[in-house]
Design a protein around this motif. Sequence first.
Motif, short mmCIF file in Angstrom:
data_model
loop_
_atom_site.label_atom_id
_atom_site.label_comp_id
_atom_site.label_asym_id
_atom_site.label_seq_id
_atom_site.Cartn_x
_atom_site.Cartn_y
_atom_site.Cartn_z
N VAL A 85 -2.90 -14.54 2.48
CA VAL A 85 -3.68 -13.37 2.90
C VAL A 85 -2.76 -12.19 3.20
O VAL A 85 -2.96 -11.08 2.70
N LEU A 86 -1.71 -12.47 3.99
CA LEU A 86 -0.83 -11.36 4.34
C LEU A 86 -0.10 -10.79 3.12
O LEU A 86 0.03 -9.58 2.97
N ILE A 87 0.34 -11.68 2.23
CA ILE A 87 1.06 -11.17 1.05
C ILE A 87 0.10 -10.36 0.18
O ILE A 87 0.48 -9.31 -0.37
N ALA A 88 -1.13 -10.84 0.05
CA ALA A 88 -2.09 -10.12 -0.79
C ALA A 88 -2.27 -8.70 -0.24
O ALA A 88 -2.36 -7.73 -1.01
N ILE A 89 -2.28 -8.55 1.09
CA ILE A 89 -2.44 -7.21 1.66
C ILE A 89 -1.25 -6.32 1.29
O ILE A 89 -1.41 -5.18 0.88
N VAL A 90 -0.04 -6.88 1.38
CA VAL A 90 1.15 -6.09 1.02
C VAL A 90 1.07 -5.64 -0.43
O VAL A 90 1.35 -4.49 -0.78
N LEU A 91 0.65 -6.57 -1.28
CA LEU A 91 0.60 -6.28 -2.71
C LEU A 91 -0.43 -5.20 -3.01
O LEU A 91 -0.15 -4.24 -3.74
#
Length: 453
Positions: free
Chosen positions: A440-446
């Motif tokens: 979830v957190l990585i998807a937000i960064v991306l």
Amino acid sequence: MTQIREAWGSKLGFILAAAGSAVGLGNIWKFPYIAGENGGAAFIFIYLICIVIIGFPVLISEILIGRTTQRNPVGAFSMLSNSKGWISVGFLGVLAGFLILSFYSVIGGWTLGYVVETLRGSLSNFKSPEEAGVLFGRLSGNALWTLGYHTLFFFLTMFIVIRGVQGGIERSSKVMMPVLLSILVILMIRGVTLDGASEGLAFLWVPDWSKINGQAILIALGHAFFTLSLGMGAMMTYGSYMSKKDNVVSAAGQIVFLDTVIALMAGVAIFTAVFASGLNPAAGPGLIFQTLPAVFAGMTGGVYFAFLFFLLLAIAALTSAISLLEVVVAYFVDERGWNRKGAVMIFGGTIFLLGVPSALSFNLMSDVTFMGKTFFDVVDFIASNILLPFGGLMIAIFAGWVWSRSAVMEAVKEGAENFFEMNPNFETIWFIFLKFIAPVLIAIVLLNSLGIV
Ligand code: PHE
């Protein structure tokens, strides 16, 4: 594939090589300046959380995928899943290796250039960062200077990788990493013993939460990937040379520890000196090449410290660059049957050429821009802000959801039976981070990098 594949000589050799990959320009150049720009201590706190909840779980997975398959990223995914989609994740890793190394070597070259400039005495007379900035502009604005040192840096990288995993990468890391640590200790002691150092320490340890916003959190998270060399298969490739007798979890823990401690030590060395000279900590990317030379110039014996500092940067950059080249080389050796020497010469040569327009982005090609970005900035953006988070996301999803949990556990327990007996909850926590929190957190960064959120 009957030929015996290369391997590390020892667990320590692996840890030093992998820590060498992790500790790079990210720790000593980028981390201090992004911490400086984003308010210091509060930012560092968030960064540490990102390292623990995302970096560490993903690092274990990446090393594990490599170790289990004993292959480069493309071969690793094709062995474990055989689906075209996952294999292309491996390909993106190899592509990221091409791209990152091409511009990384340009900055790596500058660090070598600065080592030489300190020896020539050109860094000793600055009275202000502006004066140091003029020299920096003159050097980076000189196409021959940037290309020359890009070539030298690349040559050193190829020279090490051509000698192989044990004879080149491991052997050089065993020398360079202790040297790097010793230099850092010297610079840190110099920093904290300066008059006025306490202000620098306060900047690093006393949080000012008002500086923290969504953007700062995204920068911290993105940096957690870059600094641990995650998301493009460097740790997978290094893990593929690791013995099944060694404990992957403790190895990953040691790598994270070294990377983090070294970034913090660099922060202490740099900010104590910057504050003691009354200069601005939020100087951005120029902190290292403009502010610091002015700091050193004003210090007794500053030339020696400047020399050590740029040597430190050059070593850190070199041990990271070899891991980037190794990803590309491992792919051509494992999958395409090339020999190491041929792969290093041909693909190293290709990456070197790709770096040329990046080196020229600061001089002859500074007017050539794509959506306001120079060639250098475009390559950096695609690799660091898109390919790395995307790769990290895919690795977390793969280990958390695709590769069966029993197979993951069987693989990770090899060499770590006692660890899992003694830490019965580790598995559950690791999987919660891998399956839910990290994706979830990585998807937000991306999405943020792509301008969507
Ligand atoms: N971790 C390196 C640094 O901090 C950069 C890097 C990224 C190296 C990805 C290899 C792979 O500078």
